[in-house]
Design an enzyme around this catalytic site. Structure first.
Site, PDB file in Angstrom:
ATOM      1  N   CYS A  47       5.851  45.342  50.750  1.00 17.16           N
ATOM      2  CA  CYS A  47       7.112  45.168  51.436  1.00 17.16           C
ATOM      3  C   CYS A  47       7.934  46.863  51.589  1.00 17.16           C
ATOM      4  O   CYS A  47       8.321  47.085  52.460  1.00 17.16           O
ATOM      5  CB  CYS A  47       8.424  44.431  50.762  1.00 17.16           C
ATOM      6  SG  CYS A  47       9.983  44.605  51.206  1.00 17.16           S
ATOM      7  N   CYS A  51      11.831  38.577  45.990  1.00 14.67           N
ATOM      8  CA  CYS A  51      13.198  38.301  46.541  1.00 14.67           C
ATOM      9  C   CYS A  51      13.406  37.102  47.385  1.00 14.67           C
ATOM     10  O   CYS A  51      14.477  36.161  47.467  1.00 14.67           O
ATOM     11  CB  CYS A  51      13.435  39.499  47.957  1.00 14.67           C
ATOM     12  SG  CYS A  51      12.151  39.499  49.096  1.00 14.67           S
TER      13      CYS A  51
END
Length: 394
Positions: free
Chosen positions: A130, A224
């Site tokens: 990410c 997340c």
């Protein structure tokens, strides 16, 4: 080494604490600039914005969303984060925008992660992917449309010299350079880490002193998009469970049934129903869909070395000592959290299918437990510079 850092290191040494990287030559922006701060809703990025504004920069907040799925109880954590971002920006009197990278995240992070898990033998790290593909690529591009630099709340530092270098944060426990090991040098040249020279306790203290709305907000942990769910439950929504056997390493006997190779990681507890003894995952037999386990702490859980594939050197090339001597005394990280350990990195040329390829192997000074294919190994200098990192194969 600067006098302030010498005194700090002396004091920490006297107290039996690890000496932090010297903050001399740590990059700061002295000219007044327009800085876009990636605001997550947490205290670290909020203090990053506050410090930059105190330094006289024009600060713009930018909040990104990567995941739209609501959790089981109909509560989307992203909406709560956005509320905190709004409150913080009002408190600091700075403008902010929102941007969505849901499509990019799915294609560049989530699908590659699933593909690795489906292979059965790999446990990937989506946070590192990410950072490489979203935060310091897509988000950075957006930030540079709005300003001169992107700033984040990462605990890391950038050291200037002949070229930009990624350096460990002063706060050893919070250092996040492990997650930044695959960010490019070009991206780092346009990035600022305003809290990298601070301890987490200092950041919290500043937040409380200036009355930030999120000063006491609980720190978010984990991946997340999973939220409060068990990771195995989340993963099973995308990867079917394919049961197989637990096989005891010493006897070769089947002692239970597992739910599928992707749902287990080397070194973790096997949780075999009906058995009182504690068993741990040693390795995965992908061909036979078996998981090899051992009872208690077994030598098979430990490794003396690993290979690194798809190595990313932040500078664009290996350190000169490694190029010249084909080996390098270094520090490394193979998981987070955790302090860097010492080892030796070897580089050699190998021939495969008639083509030459560079092979990197890392030998540990002390055996490591639960070394896992698909995880990432970060390589560091002895004085706190992160050279980069790559994928573990063992």
């Amino acid at each position: 080494q600067c006098q302030a850092c010498s005194f700090s290191m002396f004091l920490r040494g006297a107290l039996g604490q690890r000496r932090p990287p010297c903050t001399r030559n740590i990059r700061t922006v002295t000219t007044k600039s327009k800085v876009v701060v990636a605001l997550s809703g947490g205290v670290d990025s909020s203090i990053a914005a506050y410090l930059l504004k105190q330094q006289g920069h024009e600060v713009i907040g930018l909040h990104m969303s990567n995941w739209s799925e609501q959790e089981e109880k109909g509560f989307c954590t992203g909406q709560e984060d956005l509320k905190y971002v709004n409150k913080v920006c009002q408190h600091l009197d700075i403008p902010f925008q929102t941007v969505s990278f849901e499509k990019e995240y799915w294609v560049d992070v989530f699908e590659p992660m699933l593909n690795q898990y489906q292979g059965g033998n790999s446990t990937p790290n989506p946070d590192i992917l990410c950072n490489r593909e979203i935060k310091f690529k897509a988000l950075l591009e957006k930030a540079l449309e709005l300003g001169d630099f992107l700033a984040t709340g990462h605990y890391a530092q950038l050291r200037r010299g002949d070229e930009i270098q990624l350096a460990e944060a002063v706060d050893e426990k919070k250092d996040q350079t492990y997650f930044l090991m695959q960010v490019t040098k070009a991206s780092l040249e346009k990035t600022l880490f305003p809290v990298g020279h601070l301890l987490k306790s200092d950041v919290k203290k500043i937040a409380e002193e200036i009355g930030l709305p999120n000063a006491t907000k609980k720190e978010s942990m984990g991946i997340c998009f999973i939220g409060k769910r068990k990771f195995s439950d989340f993963l099973s929504e995308y990867i079917p469970r394919t049961p197989g056997n637990f096989v005891e390493i010493e006897t070769g006997k089947v002692i239970g049934q597992h739910q599928g190779l992707p749902f287990y990681t080397v070194g973790q507890g096997a949780n075999i129903g009906g058995l009182q003894q504690k068993y741990y995952v040693v390795r995965k037999d992908v061909q036979n869909n078996n998981i090899i386990v051992c009872e208690g702490e077994h030598p098979a859980l430990y490794s003396s070395s690993l290979e690194i594939k798809n190595m990313h050197w932040i500078s664009g090339e290996p350190p000169k000592e490694l190029q010249q001597n084909h080996k390098l005394q270094c520090r490394y990280k193979i998981r987070h959290p955790g302090t860097p350990k010492e080892g030796t990195l070897f580089m050699k040329q190998s021939s495969k299918n008639g083509e030459s390829e560079t092979v990197l192997s890392l030998e540990f000074d002390k055996a490591e437990r639960g070394v896992t294919t698909g995880q990432m190994a970060g390589i560091y200098s002895m004085d706190g510079i992160c050279f980069g990192g790559g994928e573990i194969h063992c």
